[in-house]
Motif scaffolding. Structure first.
Motif, PDB file in Angstrom:
ATOM      1  N   TYR A 102       0.844  -1.217   0.000  1.00 45.56           N
ATOM      2  CA  TYR A 102       0.000   0.000   0.000  1.00 45.56           C
ATOM      3  C   TYR A 102       0.869   1.253   0.000  1.00 45.56           C
ATOM      4  O   TYR A 102       0.846   2.003   0.969  1.00 45.56           O
ATOM      5  CB  TYR A 102      -0.893   0.039   1.243  1.00 45.56           C
ATOM      6  N   PRO A 103       1.658   1.496  -1.044  1.00 45.27           N
ATOM      7  CA  PRO A 103       2.498   2.710  -1.010  1.00 45.27           C
ATOM      8  C   PRO A 103       1.611   3.962  -0.990  1.00 45.27           C
ATOM      9  O   PRO A 103       0.792   4.145  -1.902  1.00 45.27           O
ATOM     10  CB  PRO A 103       3.286   2.622  -2.325  1.00 45.27           C
ATOM     11  N   PRO A 104       1.742   4.824   0.027  1.00 42.69           N
ATOM     12  CA  PRO A 104       0.840   5.987   0.088  1.00 42.69           C
ATOM     13  C   PRO A 104       1.041   6.947  -1.088  1.00 42.69           C
ATOM     14  O   PRO A 104       0.099   7.588  -1.521  1.00 42.69           O
ATOM     15  CB  PRO A 104       1.225   6.684   1.394  1.00 42.69           C
ATOM     16  N   VAL A 105       2.292   7.046  -1.583  1.00 39.84           N
ATOM     17  CA  VAL A 105       2.513   7.882  -2.778  1.00 39.84           C
ATOM     18  C   VAL A 105       2.802   6.905  -3.905  1.00 39.84           C
ATOM     19  O   VAL A 105       3.943   6.546  -4.161  1.00 39.84           O
ATOM     20  CB  VAL A 105       3.704   8.844  -2.570  1.00 39.84           C
ATOM     21  N   MET A 106       1.752   6.457  -4.572  1.00 42.07           N
ATOM     22  CA  MET A 106       1.970   5.334  -5.491  1.00 42.07           C
ATOM     23  C   MET A 106       2.411   5.784  -6.882  1.00 42.07           C
ATOM     24  O   MET A 106       2.963   5.007  -7.637  1.00 42.07           O
ATOM     25  CB  MET A 106       0.720   4.474  -5.570  1.00 42.07           C
ATOM     26  N   ALA A 107       2.164   7.047  -7.212  1.00 40.44           N
ATOM     27  CA  ALA A 107       2.555   7.561  -8.531  1.00 40.44           C
ATOM     28  C   ALA A 107       2.453   9.087  -8.483  1.00 40.44           C
ATOM     29  O   ALA A 107       2.108   9.651  -7.451  1.00 40.44           O
ATOM     30  CB  ALA A 107       1.627   7.002  -9.607  1.00 40.44           C
ATOM     31  N   GLY A 108       2.761   9.720  -9.600  1.00 42.89           N
ATOM     32  CA  GLY A 108       2.546  11.172  -9.678  1.00 42.89           C
ATOM     33  C   GLY A 108       3.793  12.009  -9.474  1.00 42.89           C
ATOM     34  O   GLY A 108       3.736  13.232  -9.519  1.00 42.89           O
ATOM     35  N   LEU A 109       4.958  11.364  -9.257  1.00 40.39           N
ATOM     36  CA  LEU A 109       6.191  12.135  -9.039  1.00 40.39           C
ATOM     37  C   LEU A 109       6.883  12.329 -10.391  1.00 40.39           C
ATOM     38  O   LEU A 109       7.892  11.709 -10.697  1.00 40.39           O
ATOM     39  CB  LEU A 109       7.112  11.407  -8.058  1.00 40.39           C
ATOM     40  N   VAL A 110       6.277  13.176 -11.197  1.00 31.78           N
ATOM     41  CA  VAL A 110       6.673  13.257 -12.610  1.00 31.78           C
ATOM     42  C   VAL A 110       7.804  14.278 -12.830  1.00 31.78           C
ATOM     43  O   VAL A 110       7.777  15.362 -12.255  1.00 31.78           O
ATOM     44  CB  VAL A 110       5.441  13.633 -13.475  1.00 31.78           C
ATOM     45  N   ARG A 111       8.768  13.878 -13.636  1.00 35.64           N
ATOM     46  CA  ARG A 111       9.897  14.749 -13.980  1.00 35.64           C
ATOM     47  C   ARG A 111       9.916  14.981 -15.488  1.00 35.64           C
ATOM     48  O   ARG A 111       9.354  14.176 -16.251  1.00 35.64           O
ATOM     49  CB  ARG A 111      11.229  14.099 -13.622  1.00 35.64           C
ATOM     50  N   THR A 112      10.632  16.060 -15.922  1.00 32.45           N
ATOM     51  CA  THR A 112      10.758  16.352 -17.355  1.00 32.45           C
ATOM     52  C   THR A 112      12.178  16.031 -17.800  1.00 32.45           C
ATOM     53  O   THR A 112      13.135  16.505 -17.185  1.00 32.45           O
ATOM     54  CB  THR A 112      10.469  17.847 -17.628  1.00 32.45           C
ATOM     55  N   VAL A 113      12.306  15.262 -18.876  1.00 35.63           N
ATOM     56  CA  VAL A 113      13.640  14.936 -19.409  1.00 35.63           C
ATOM     57  C   VAL A 113      14.282  16.234 -19.924  1.00 35.63           C
ATOM     58  O   VAL A 113      13.658  16.992 -20.666  1.00 35.63           O
ATOM     59  CB  VAL A 113      13.538  13.882 -20.536  1.00 35.63           C
TER      60      VAL A 113
END
Ligand code: HEM
Length: 357
Positions: free
Chosen positions: A255-266
């Motif tokens: 149950y990772p509380p921050v499961m996605a959304g940590l988006v970076r730009t190349v």
């Protein structure tokens, strides 16, 4: 790589936060904050944290007839973590545990988080201009901000040095000319980042334990044989509960509380990522949920098996578990500054098992 603004700051006229600042300003800001997150600050904060955990336990005893009645622990965990982090940021509790209810600010926070997710999605599909118009009318966001301003005014009026999570930024206010709006936005981030994540971890761990009675029993045995009295339980001493820490790691995996959304730009010129060339401007992210449930990283990934975290990384790898692929707090200079505070989770878990279950 820099953070993708679409995800960290979809509403353009909002002030920068620790999540959206550029690399240089971020590292300055983070250094200022870090004192409040140090080991010595954590020790100073411990009695305050323990006060809320004791209150949680006594409330559960009173309200649920020593475990005979059903209760919604997810709400109780949120009440506890919001009360703790509210006190550590604003110098005042939200009084959820006393009132056995959410503070209206927290309800508006939950609504505003959902609202922000929709704004991000609209920006992502190219409707960024519409987002700027909608944001001006969003009442949940406005209400949440107004509450935050009121609480921050109380916090800033507090005399003397406080060893809390906000002091580092508060004392740089004049030197760096930080606007009240920027302080408000960052206080808001600190409270959300610290409370809901911890409550989610605890809810996941509790749900997994209740559906695996053998593991719960083993954990109870470890906890109850490790201390002579409740006074011996401290943020430092819970570190010797190896099985407890393995249970929490396994709960963070499933149950990772921050499961996605940590988006970076190349960046300009593109980048090699995992052996492949990715062109500049591409949005990339590490998706915890996928990593944590992939057969490439874990043996029987959907099974709840805390034991996998008791092995050394080398021995675990032989059994198909790449322990280092669990990164619930992210990695690098923008990882979770509050990761030590997940000890609060083991701290409060212990009290729950020892005194209530
Ligand atoms: C189980 C609990 C927690 C989890 C899983 C978690 C996870 C994370 C993750 C994945 C990030 C990186 C976000 C990004 O790249 O944008 C992050 C950042 C952050 N977390 Fe946590 N967190 C937890 C608890 C806490 C606590 C207790 C606090 C504060 C009391 C906190 C404060 C922060 C802050 C301020 C940041 C931004 C750091 C920066 O940008 O330099 N977190 N957290």
């Amino acid at each position: 790589m820099t953070k993708a603004k679409t995800f960290t700051k979809p509403i353009r006229d909002r002030p920068e936060t620790i999540l959206s600042l550029n690399r240089e300003d971020h590292s300055k800001f983070r250094r200022a904050l870090s004192h409040g997150f140090s080991d010595s600050a954590l020790r100073q904060q411990e009695p305050l944290i323990a006060k809320y955990i004791d209150l949680l336990i006594s409330r559960l005893h009173e309200e649920y007839d020593n475990g005979k009645k059903r209760c919604n622990l997810e709400a109780w965990y949120n009440w506890t973590t919001f009360d703790v982090v509210g006190d550590l940021v604003f110098g005042q509790s939200f009084h959820c545990l006393e009132n056995i209810d959410y503070h209206p600010w927290i309800e508006s926070i939950f609504k505003s988080v959902r609202f922000s997710a929709i704004m991000i999605a609209l920006t992502y599909i190219g409707l960024g201009e519409l987002v700027q118009i909608i944001a001006k009318c969003g009442s949940s966001l406005r209400r949440a901000r107004q509450y935050t301003r009121n609480m921050l005014n109380v916090r800033l009026a507090m005399e003397g040095k406080r060893d809390d999570l906000f002091e580092g930024i508060a004392k740089k206010r004049d030197e760096w000319n930080i606007s009240f709006e920027m302080l408000t936005a960052n206080a808001f981030i600190l409270v959300i980042a610290g409370s809901e994540t911890t409550a989610t971890t605890l809810s996941g761990a509790t749900s997994l334990l209740l559906s695996h009675p053998d593991i719960l029993e083993k954990l109870q045995r470890e906890v109850r044989s490790s201390f002579k009295s409740a006074d011996e339980i401290t943020i430092t001493s819970v570190n010797k509960l190896h099985y407890m820490l393995a249970v929490l790691n396994e709960a963070l995996r499933l149950y990772p509380p921050v499961m996605a959304g940590l988006v970076r730009t190349v960046p300009r010129g593109g980048e090699q990522i995992a052996g492949r060339y990715v062109p500049e401007g591409t949005l990339v992210e590490v998706q915890q949920w996928s990593i944590n449930h992939s057969k490439d990283n874990w043996n029987d990934p959907w099974a709840f098996q805390p034991e996998r975290f008791l092995a050394t990384p080398e021995a675990a790898a032989k059994d198909g578990d790449k322990l280092e692929s669990l990164q619930p707090f992210s990695a690098g200079p923008r990882n979770c500054i509050g990761r030590k505070y997940d000890r609060i989770a083991s701290f409060s878990d212990f009290f729950v098992y020892n005194k209530v279950t």
